[in-house]
Design an enzyme around this catalytic site. Structure first.
Site, short mmCIF file in Angstrom:
data_model
loop_
_atom_site.label_atom_id
_atom_site.label_comp_id
_atom_site.label_asym_id
_atom_site.label_seq_id
_atom_site.Cartn_x
_atom_site.Cartn_y
_atom_site.Cartn_z
N LEU A 15 0.82 -1.22 0.00
CA LEU A 15 0.00 0.00 0.00
C LEU A 15 0.85 1.27 0.00
O LEU A 15 0.32 2.36 -0.11
CB LEU A 15 -0.97 0.00 1.20
CG LEU A 15 -1.99 -1.16 1.19
CD1 LEU A 15 -2.92 -1.05 2.40
CD2 LEU A 15 -2.80 -1.18 -0.10
N ARG A 16 2.16 1.11 0.12
CA ARG A 16 3.12 2.23 -0.05
C ARG A 16 2.95 3.36 0.96
O ARG A 16 3.44 4.48 0.71
CB ARG A 16 3.02 2.81 -1.47
CG ARG A 16 3.05 1.81 -2.60
CD ARG A 16 4.31 1.00 -2.62
NE ARG A 16 4.48 0.25 -3.87
CZ ARG A 16 5.27 -0.80 -4.00
NH1 ARG A 16 5.98 -1.24 -2.97
NH2 ARG A 16 5.37 -1.42 -5.14
N ASN A 22 7.28 -3.08 3.63
CA ASN A 22 8.38 -2.37 2.95
C ASN A 22 7.97 -0.94 2.57
O ASN A 22 8.06 -0.52 1.42
CB ASN A 22 8.90 -3.14 1.74
CG ASN A 22 7.85 -3.31 0.66
OD1 ASN A 22 6.65 -3.25 0.93
ND2 ASN A 22 8.29 -3.52 -0.57
N HIS A 66 4.19 -15.71 -3.00
CA HIS A 66 4.28 -15.67 -4.47
C HIS A 66 5.14 -16.78 -5.07
O HIS A 66 6.13 -16.53 -5.74
CB HIS A 66 4.74 -14.29 -4.97
CG HIS A 66 5.88 -13.66 -4.20
ND1 HIS A 66 7.02 -14.32 -3.86
CD2 HIS A 66 6.03 -12.40 -3.73
CE1 HIS A 66 7.82 -13.50 -3.22
NE2 HIS A 66 7.23 -12.33 -3.10
N ASP A 96 0.11 -9.76 -4.55
CA ASP A 96 1.37 -9.01 -4.56
C ASP A 96 1.19 -7.67 -5.29
O ASP A 96 2.07 -7.22 -6.02
CB ASP A 96 2.51 -9.83 -5.18
CG ASP A 96 3.89 -9.25 -4.90
OD1 ASP A 96 3.99 -8.27 -4.12
OD2 ASP A 96 4.87 -9.77 -5.46
ZN LIG Z 1 7.86 -10.48 -2.37
#
Ligand SMILES: [Zn+2]
Length: 433
Positions: A65-66, A96, A234, A308
């Site tokens: 979602l940044r 991240n 993933h 992802d």
């Molecule tokens: Zn990843």
């Protein structure tokens, strides 16, 4: 205020339901389920969903979602809108962000912002190592106390084996799963697509399957050593899934997810146009891998679908292939793709779609179950299987348009989404707070 959802085909394998029903919701809960016309609505709103399919709300356990720090790509509000448009009632945000979500105060801020900006349930994961650097362990206990539901260094594999062991021992202490992005960085090096015929033909450095599979095998060994629940993110190769299946057969608490792009695209889709929307991490693999992943999703060797969702700004993706960032958006295309490519073609039943996109993610993350039965929270997804969705840059609620599926015509998508009985999507339009 009560809400009566009438005449939808209600499907939920958890309660062996596949029939047209009326569902009455009050105070966020399902309070009555009956045959059409038999449920009274004393006072409230009634919606006729004839011809639609109603299922437990979908959960995407892997989104970026940044927010905080990279809000020009996405933020919690726009990500929540994209989730609703795609049919999801809940998502799990990856850590991240900038700064990294590696402590309780950032996690608490994300959780509180979500409550104030979006109807979509935003669950938060915390980093296992400070700054995702793989060097020092985070205060997982503090993060668990403020509501973090899982731990991950997603975006990077933890390169040091002892650090990964320690992270898993800590996570187990707090009874949280570890979500593992598997990548041996010495092997993937500067690779930007799968190592094989296509990388050679296009003159791009390869990211070999072994770089993923070696770390899957390591993490399974550490799962056995520590007893911590392990979820492989993933997964992109047939062999990777087979390692997970063997671990499950041995009784280990190991699960895995697959993305829509690994299910429906392969390295062969990357051509001389060097379209950077096809640059993923892990990369699109071979066509044989892609077809095996579809089969393994059906068989249950793969537990769930997760997108992802990785939004990037146009100026970032408009670079040479080797310099562009990894990732495609996914929230708004996942369900339409699964319906078009797998349900409508007879490969996947509606029941299995519900298992893989609604029940399994909640089970893996230890979230409250949502079933179509009295007393359950009314987190619901309504599907119009006839609706046409032409995927275009203009179609997205997300702030970003870097989708590998632009140009596709898909059939079947979410028309309505309810979170605790409140609409977040109505007639394919996002409804805000
Ligand atoms: Zn990843």
């Amino acid at each position: 205020m009560a809400l009566l959802l009438k005449n939808a085909l209600c499907i939920d394998p958890a309660v062996s339901l596949n029939a047209v029903k009326d569902i009455l919701i009050r105070d966020g809960e399902i309070v009555e389920i009956g045959d059409p016309g038999t449920v009274d609505l004393p006072k409230g709103i009634s919606r006729d969903l004839e011809g639609k399919i109603l299922i437990p709300g979908l959960v995407d356990m892997h989104v970026h979602l940044r927010d905080p720090g990279l809000e020009y790509k996405e933020d919690i509000e726009s990500g929540g809108r994209a989730a609703a448009k795609g049919g999801f009632t809940a998502v799990l945000a990856m850590p991240n962000t900038k700064p990294t979500c590696d402590n309780a105060s950032i996690a608490r801020n994300m959780i509180e912002k979500a409550l104030n900006t979006t109807r979509t349930r935003i669950y938060v994961s915390g980093a296992m190592t400070a700054g995702l650097k793989g060097e020092s362990i985070t205060e997982m206990g503090d993060m668990a106390r403020v509501g973090v539901v899982a731990f991950t260094d997603d975006g990077r594999g933890v390169q040091n084996d002892a650090m990964m062991r320690l992270a898993m021992e800590y996570a187990k202490t707090f009874n949280k799963p570890v979500l593992s992005h598997c990548q041996v960085e010495d092997l993937s090096a500067k690779g930007s697509i799968n190592e094989g015929a296509t990388s050679t033909r296009l003159g791009l450095q390869g990211w070999p399957a072994a770089a993923e599979e070696i770390q899957i095998a390591r993490d399974i060994a550490l799962c056995e050593l520590t007893g911590c629940s392990l979820h492989i993110q993933h997964i992109s190769t047939a062999k990777g899934v087979e390692l997970v299946a063997q671990a499950k057969a041995n009784g280990l608490p190991v699960t895995c997810e697959v993305t829509p792009h690994h299910l429906f695209l392969s390295e062969e889709d990357i051509d001389e146009t060097y379209n950077t929307s096809f640059k993923m991490n892990p990369p699109l693999r071979t066509r044989d891998d892609m077809l095996a992943l579809q089969q393994y999703l059906v068989s249950g060797m793969i537990d769930c679908v997760a997108t992802d969702h990785a939004p990037h700004a146009p100026h970032e993706k408009a670079m040479e292939f080797e310099l562009a960032p990894f990732g495609t958006t996914g929230l708004e295309t996942a369900l339409p793709l699964l319906i078009t490519e797998m349900v409508s073609t007879g490969k996947l039943t509606w029941e299995l779609l519900v298992e893989r996109m609604a029940h399994a993610p909640r089970y893996i993350l230890g979230l409250p179950h949502v079933k179509l039965e009295v007393g359950c929270t009314a987190d619901l997804t309504v599907i119009d299987k006839q609706a046409i969705y032409d995927v275009s840059a203009e179609s997205f609620e997300s702030k970003s348009q870097n989708s590998a599926f632009i140009g596709r015509r898909l059939k079947g998508c979410a028309s309505d989404v309810y979170v605790a009985g409140y609409a977040s999507l109505e007639d394919r339009e996002v409804v805000g707070l």
